[in-house]
Scaffold this motif. Structure first.
Motif, short mmCIF file in Angstrom:
data_model
loop_
_atom_site.label_atom_id
_atom_site.label_comp_id
_atom_site.label_asym_id
_atom_site.label_seq_id
_atom_site.Cartn_x
_atom_site.Cartn_y
_atom_site.Cartn_z
N PHE A 166 0.80 -1.22 0.00
CA PHE A 166 0.00 0.00 0.00
C PHE A 166 0.84 1.27 0.00
O PHE A 166 0.28 2.37 -0.07
N THR A 167 2.16 1.13 0.04
CA THR A 167 3.00 2.34 0.00
C THR A 167 3.91 2.37 -1.23
O THR A 167 4.68 3.31 -1.39
N THR A 168 3.81 1.36 -2.07
CA THR A 168 4.67 1.32 -3.27
C THR A 168 3.85 1.11 -4.54
O THR A 168 4.25 0.36 -5.42
N GLY A 169 2.68 1.75 -4.59
CA GLY A 169 1.83 1.62 -5.78
C GLY A 169 0.78 0.55 -5.59
O GLY A 169 0.84 -0.52 -6.20
N ALA A 170 -0.20 0.85 -4.72
CA ALA A 170 -1.19 -0.15 -4.32
C ALA A 170 -1.99 -0.71 -5.50
O ALA A 170 -2.17 -1.93 -5.61
N LEU A 171 -2.48 0.15 -6.39
CA LEU A 171 -3.33 -0.33 -7.47
C LEU A 171 -2.57 -1.28 -8.39
O LEU A 171 -3.09 -2.33 -8.78
N ALA A 172 -1.34 -0.92 -8.75
CA ALA A 172 -0.55 -1.78 -9.63
C ALA A 172 -0.23 -3.10 -8.94
O ALA A 172 -0.34 -4.18 -9.55
N LYS A 173 0.16 -3.05 -7.65
CA LYS A 173 0.51 -4.28 -6.93
C LYS A 173 -0.70 -5.19 -6.74
O LYS A 173 -0.60 -6.41 -6.90
N LEU A 174 -1.85 -4.61 -6.40
CA LEU A 174 -3.04 -5.43 -6.20
C LEU A 174 -3.52 -6.03 -7.52
O LEU A 174 -4.05 -7.16 -7.54
N ASN A 175 -3.33 -5.32 -8.62
CA ASN A 175 -3.65 -5.90 -9.93
C ASN A 175 -2.77 -7.11 -10.22
O ASN A 175 -3.23 -8.14 -10.71
N MET A 194 -1.17 -9.01 -8.01
CA MET A 194 -1.38 -10.09 -7.04
C MET A 194 -2.73 -10.77 -7.16
O MET A 194 -2.84 -11.99 -6.95
N TYR A 195 -3.78 -10.01 -7.48
CA TYR A 195 -5.13 -10.57 -7.44
C TYR A 195 -5.81 -10.70 -8.80
O TYR A 195 -6.80 -11.41 -8.92
N ALA A 196 -5.31 -9.97 -9.81
CA ALA A 196 -5.98 -10.00 -11.11
C ALA A 196 -5.05 -10.40 -12.25
O ALA A 196 -5.48 -10.46 -13.40
N ALA A 197 -3.77 -10.69 -11.94
CA ALA A 197 -2.80 -11.10 -12.97
C ALA A 197 -2.75 -10.11 -14.11
O ALA A 197 -2.72 -10.48 -15.29
N ARG A 198 -2.72 -8.80 -13.75
CA ARG A 198 -2.72 -7.73 -14.75
C ARG A 198 -1.60 -6.75 -14.43
O ARG A 198 -1.41 -6.37 -13.27
N ASP A 199 -0.87 -6.33 -15.45
CA ASP A 199 0.19 -5.34 -15.27
C ASP A 199 -0.34 -3.95 -15.59
O ASP A 199 0.09 -3.29 -16.54
N THR A 200 -1.33 -3.51 -14.82
CA THR A 200 -1.96 -2.20 -15.02
C THR A 200 -2.17 -1.56 -13.65
O THR A 200 -1.95 -2.19 -12.61
N ASP A 201 -2.63 -0.31 -13.66
CA ASP A 201 -2.90 0.37 -12.39
C ASP A 201 -4.35 0.82 -12.30
O ASP A 201 -4.65 1.88 -11.73
#
Length: 316
Positions: A259-268, A270-277
């Motif tokens: 949550f401090t190093t680009g939460a949207l990109a990391k959660l994509n 980890m949880y959606a197998a997507r390299d997007t933000d």
């Protein structure tokens, strides 16, 4: 004449234990915060030295992955991530319930009439222990699937160090994190050296230790013989609890960094197998949190007793 026992009830003993745990958590939280401030100040001070900056420039924190390392995070890692989080949450909860010495609200006894090949007397255990053992079984099964897929898809190359350069690069990454100047990395392509060592430790050191010590403390382990002498129960207890604390510490640091190093990109990733933000990964993550909260709320004695009764007798 009514005689009252001077000994505290099990319920009051459990309440005393939980109060002591809360005080311990508060003290350790304060100590951790003070230590964190000291670490940050020392790290930032060290980075004022040219030699340290030269070290970071030489070892930026990334080790180039071996040839053939897959790029990207597959979908199966996403659901594995959720299942591991789900089981770990409930395992920690039941683990603390067992350590509290609280009298179980019910006891499960194996019904040997349903298991005609079982030997000796039916086993009796508290409902919290019964639930903990079933969670263990599902967590181990999930782990076996994870390891098989890890090697079958080549993803093991992302978390298993193959170059000794991982050591100085992990020190560099740790120093960069500690100084609050995050190392440059793209986890979709390659983990930084510190992440790689942490994931390797979780998968290939901490998890096997948790499984082995858990087996030693369970009814599966022989009651006598060379295995008992080779691996004393006292040693298993001394290792099992610190391993759980290591999982908790890893999870806390992991969540904070996500949550401090680009939460949207990391959660994509980890949880959606997507390299997007975009917000897709966050939505999936939020849904997984809801599922875990619901499981936490529902995992109470009334429901556990009904489920346990399907495989044995429940009393209490």
């Amino acid at each position: 004449m009514t005689v009252t026992s001077s000994k505290p009830s099990r319920a009051s003993a459990a309440a005393t234990w939980w109060r002591a745990q809360r005080k311990r958590v508060i003290w350790w939280t304060v100590i951790a915060l003070v230590a964190l401030v000291v670490v940050v100040l020392v790290a930032r001070w060290l980075r004022t030295f040219p030699a340290i900056e030269q070290f970071i420039e030489t070892y930026p924190g990334i080790v180039p992955p071996p040839e053939g390392t897959p790029v990207g995070i597959p979908a199966w890692l996403g659901w594995q991530h959720f299942l591991n989080s789900f089981f770990l949450l409930l395992l920690v909860r039941t683990g603390f319930q067992l350590r509290s010495k609280q009298r179980p609200p019910g006891f499960w006894t194996r019904d040997n009439s349903r298991w005609p090949r079982t030997k000796r007397n039916p086993r009796r255990m508290g409902i919290f222990l019964w639930f903990h053992l079933w969670l263990d079984a599902f967590w181990v099964l999930n782990g076996v699937v994870y390891v098989v897929l890890l090697f079958a898809t080549g993803q093991w190359l992302r978390i298993v160090p193959t170059d000794w350069a991982v050591v100085p690069n992990s020190l560099s990454a740790a120093l960069q994190y500690a100084s609050l100047e995050w190392p440059t990395e793209n986890s979709w392509v390659v983990y930084n050296a510190l992440q790689q060592l942490a994931y390797f430790a979780i998968v290939f050191i901490a998890s096997p230790l948790a499984i082995l010590t858990g087996l030693r403390l369970s009814s599966i382990w022989p009651l006598e013989g060379p295995l008992v002498r080779a691996f004393p129960e006292k040693l298993a207890k001394a290792v099992h609890y610190p391993v759980m604390l290591f999982f908790l510490a890893f999870t806390f640091v992991h969540v904070v960094l996500v949550f401090t190093t680009g939460a949207l990109a990391k959660l994509n990733q980890m949880y959606a197998a997507r390299d997007t933000d975009d917000w897709v990964g966050f939505v999936v993550f939020a849904a997984s949190v809801v599922v875990m909260v619901v499981a936490w709320v529902l995992a109470k004695p009334p429901l556990l007793k009904r489920i346990a009764a399907s495989s044995g007798r429940v009393q209490g």
